[in-house]
Enzyme design. Structure first.
Site, mmCIF file in Angstrom:
data_model
loop_
_atom_site.group_PDB
_atom_site.id
_atom_site.type_symbol
_atom_site.label_atom_id
_atom_site.label_comp_id
_atom_site.label_asym_id
_atom_site.label_seq_id
_atom_site.Cartn_x
_atom_site.Cartn_y
_atom_site.Cartn_z
ATOM 1 C CD GLU A 273 -2.630 1.350 2.569
ATOM 2 O OE1 GLU A 273 -2.599 0.433 3.403
ATOM 3 O OE2 GLU A 273 -3.268 2.399 2.746
ATOM 4 C CB SER B 267 2.004 8.750 11.220
ATOM 5 O OG SER B 267 2.793 8.121 12.205
ATOM 6 C CD GLU C 11 5.339 11.678 13.377
ATOM 7 O OE1 GLU C 11 4.427 11.108 12.728
ATOM 8 O OE2 GLU C 11 5.506 12.904 13.356
HETATM 9 C C1 LIG Z 1 -7.823 11.002 5.513
HETATM 10 C C2 LIG Z 1 -7.526 9.641 6.080
HETATM 11 C C3 LIG Z 1 -7.924 8.527 5.384
HETATM 12 C C4 LIG Z 1 -7.698 7.259 5.903
HETATM 13 N N1 LIG Z 1 -8.139 6.155 5.204
HETATM 14 C C5 LIG Z 1 -7.981 4.915 5.734
HETATM 15 C C6 LIG Z 1 -8.497 3.754 5.065
HETATM 16 O O1 LIG Z 1 -9.080 3.827 3.982
HETATM 17 N N2 LIG Z 1 -8.346 2.545 5.647
HETATM 18 C C7 LIG Z 1 -7.708 2.404 6.840
HETATM 19 O O2 LIG Z 1 -7.587 1.282 7.329
HETATM 20 N N3 LIG Z 1 -7.218 3.480 7.508
HETATM 21 C C8 LIG Z 1 -7.344 4.727 6.980
HETATM 22 N N4 LIG Z 1 -6.859 5.823 7.661
HETATM 23 C C9 LIG Z 1 -6.284 5.602 8.997
HETATM 24 C C10 LIG Z 1 -4.777 5.823 9.019
HETATM 25 O O3 LIG Z 1 -4.094 4.712 8.473
HETATM 26 C C11 LIG Z 1 -4.380 6.086 10.477
HETATM 27 O O4 LIG Z 1 -5.003 7.311 10.872
HETATM 28 C C12 LIG Z 1 -2.866 6.199 10.629
HETATM 29 O O5 LIG Z 1 -2.229 4.955 10.419
HETATM 30 C C13 LIG Z 1 -2.454 6.720 12.012
HETATM 31 O O6 LIG Z 1 -3.020 5.926 13.006
HETATM 32 P P1 LIG Z 1 -3.927 6.557 14.136
HETATM 33 O O7 LIG Z 1 -4.928 7.479 13.530
HETATM 34 O O8 LIG Z 1 -4.397 5.432 14.995
HETATM 35 O O9 LIG Z 1 -2.933 7.482 14.957
HETATM 36 P P2 LIG Z 1 -1.990 7.028 16.134
HETATM 37 O O10 LIG Z 1 -1.264 5.754 15.761
HETATM 38 O O11 LIG Z 1 -2.766 7.059 17.393
HETATM 39 O O12 LIG Z 1 -0.930 8.206 16.090
HETATM 40 C C14 LIG Z 1 -1.108 9.403 16.817
HETATM 41 C C15 LIG Z 1 0.232 10.125 16.822
HETATM 42 O O13 LIG Z 1 1.237 9.314 17.466
HETATM 43 C C16 LIG Z 1 2.338 9.085 16.591
HETATM 44 N N5 LIG Z 1 2.800 7.702 16.736
HETATM 45 C C17 LIG Z 1 2.048 6.568 16.705
HETATM 46 N N6 LIG Z 1 2.832 5.476 16.838
HETATM 47 C C18 LIG Z 1 4.118 5.930 16.928
HETATM 48 C C19 LIG Z 1 5.388 5.274 17.057
HETATM 49 N N7 LIG Z 1 5.493 3.938 17.112
HETATM 50 N N8 LIG Z 1 6.506 6.066 17.084
HETATM 51 C C20 LIG Z 1 6.412 7.436 17.030
HETATM 52 N N9 LIG Z 1 5.219 8.110 16.916
HETATM 53 C C21 LIG Z 1 4.099 7.354 16.860
HETATM 54 C C22 LIG Z 1 1.781 9.317 15.177
HETATM 55 O O14 LIG Z 1 2.792 9.715 14.283
HETATM 56 C C23 LIG Z 1 0.778 10.433 15.428
HETATM 57 O O15 LIG Z 1 1.433 11.696 15.444
HETATM 58 C C24 LIG Z 1 -7.045 7.110 7.148
HETATM 59 C C25 LIG Z 1 -6.622 8.253 7.856
HETATM 60 C C26 LIG Z 1 -6.847 9.498 7.323
HETATM 61 C C27 LIG Z 1 -6.368 10.720 8.106
#
Ligand SMILES: Cc1cc2nc3c(=O)[nH]c(=O)nc-3n(C[C@H](O)[C@H](O)[C@H](O)COP(=O)(O)OP(=O)(O)OC[C@H]3O[C@@H](n4cnc5c(N)ncnc54)[C@H](O)[C@@H]3O)c2cc1C
Length: 252
Positions: free
Chosen positions: A106, A235, A237
């Site tokens: 992906e 993300s 990070e």
């Molecule tokens: C517009 C949009 C479309 C999307 N579409 C899809 C989709 O079609 N299908 C799907 O499955 N998902 C989708 N997503 C979800 C997306 O994959 C997740 O939002 C993304 O992987 C981040 O995970 P989270 O939102 O749980 O954030 P979190 O993992 O909770 O992250 C929050 C913060 O903590 C930081 N962080 C997290 N883990 C670590 C680490 N190990 N080390 C350092 N920093 C860290 C992150 O960088 C971020 O700043 C979409 C998201 C967006 C915004």
């Protein structure tokens, strides 16, 4: 990840929620990662990969309005959704292994190399349409330097895409996909920022007017929409963490 699937006879019963499912409003099917063993020793274990028919009873799709004014992402709710057990992909509790492979692929797609190439080519044409003195914006050395910088980064992305697609082996994606995703998502945002700058005051208009071309009116909504690029697919990070662990061999 808290969505659960509990086996009952030849079905799984799924309960929970998936937030941000892009274009889910158009989907007939979705795949989901679900917890099948809540007592697994590690967070990444006890997860399974199943396919769901979006017409199943108990599935609700609710749109989320995004910063660009669109509604392309959704929340999907599962309320006692009964899924035939043969819609499990692979082995129960090995879903994260399959998901990691899928995410590696992906990330090549979301690096969007082809799209960036098209955007840059179109943007050059647009810069030529904006008059500056006797010439156009493209004759301005600062604007030209930004194009050169972005085009050379694009070339690196294209070469990395070839390296990644040629370098997956033993069922494992090439970890360079994380470098590609990290750089490609930043590059998309830089190109779209240049599009806003080239549009200048015309970028204030979100709906095309006779005096404002469509490309300029779309520049800010597109720029805002693509803030997502450094978040989805993992993300920036998280990508840096993968690069540190799998390519540089650093321990956390
Ligand atoms: C517009 C949009 C479309 C999307 N579409 C899809 C989709 O079609 N299908 C799907 O499955 N998902 C989708 N997503 C979800 C997306 O994959 C997740 O939002 C993304 O992987 C981040 O995970 P989270 O939102 O749980 O954030 P979190 O993992 O909770 O992250 C929050 C913060 O903590 C930081 N962080 C997290 N883990 C670590 C680490 N190990 N080390 C350092 N920093 C860290 C992150 O960088 C971020 O700043 C979409 C998201 C967006 C915004």
């Amino acid at each position: 990840m808290r969505t659960t699937a509990v086996r009952e006879g030849d079905e799984y019963v799924v309960n929970g929620q998936k937030t941000r499912t892009t274009l889910g409003q158009h989907a007939d099917w979705m795949f989901a990662l679900v917890r099948t063993d809540p007592d697994a020793p590690k967070k990444q274990a006890g997860i399974s990969f199943i396919l769901l028919d979006m017409k199943s009873e108990g599935i609700t799709v609710r749109p989320i309005r995004t910063i660009d004014g669109d509604a392309e992402v959704n929340e999907v709710f599962f309320d006692n959704v009964r899924v035939p057990a043969d819609q499990l992909v692979g082995e129960e509790n090995r879903g994260w292994d399959y998901a990691k492979f899928l995410l590696g692929n992906e990330r090549v797609g979301v690096a969007n190399t082809g799209q960036i190439k098209r955007w840059l080519a179109e943007l050059k044409e647009h810069a030529q349409q904006v008059r500056l003195g006797d010439g156009s914006l493209l004759d301005d050395s600062a604007v030209a330097a930004r194009f050169v910088d972005l085009e050379s980064q694009l070339m690196s992305s294209e070469l990395t895409a070839v390296r990644v697609s040629g370098g997956s082996e033993d069922g494992r994606p090439n970890p360079a996909s994380s470098i590609l995703k990290l750089c490609g998502s930043q590059l998309q945002q830089d190109v779209l920022e240049l599009a806003v700058d080239i549009s200048g005051p015309m970028a204030m208009v979100w709906d095309a007017l006779e005096s404002v071309p469509d490309w300029a009116a779309r520049s800010v909504p597109t720029y805002l929409n693509y803030r997502k690029a450094t978040i989805y697919g993992g993300s920036s990070e998280v990508q840096r963490g993968i690069v540190a662990a799998t390519i540089l061999g650093l321990k956390g």
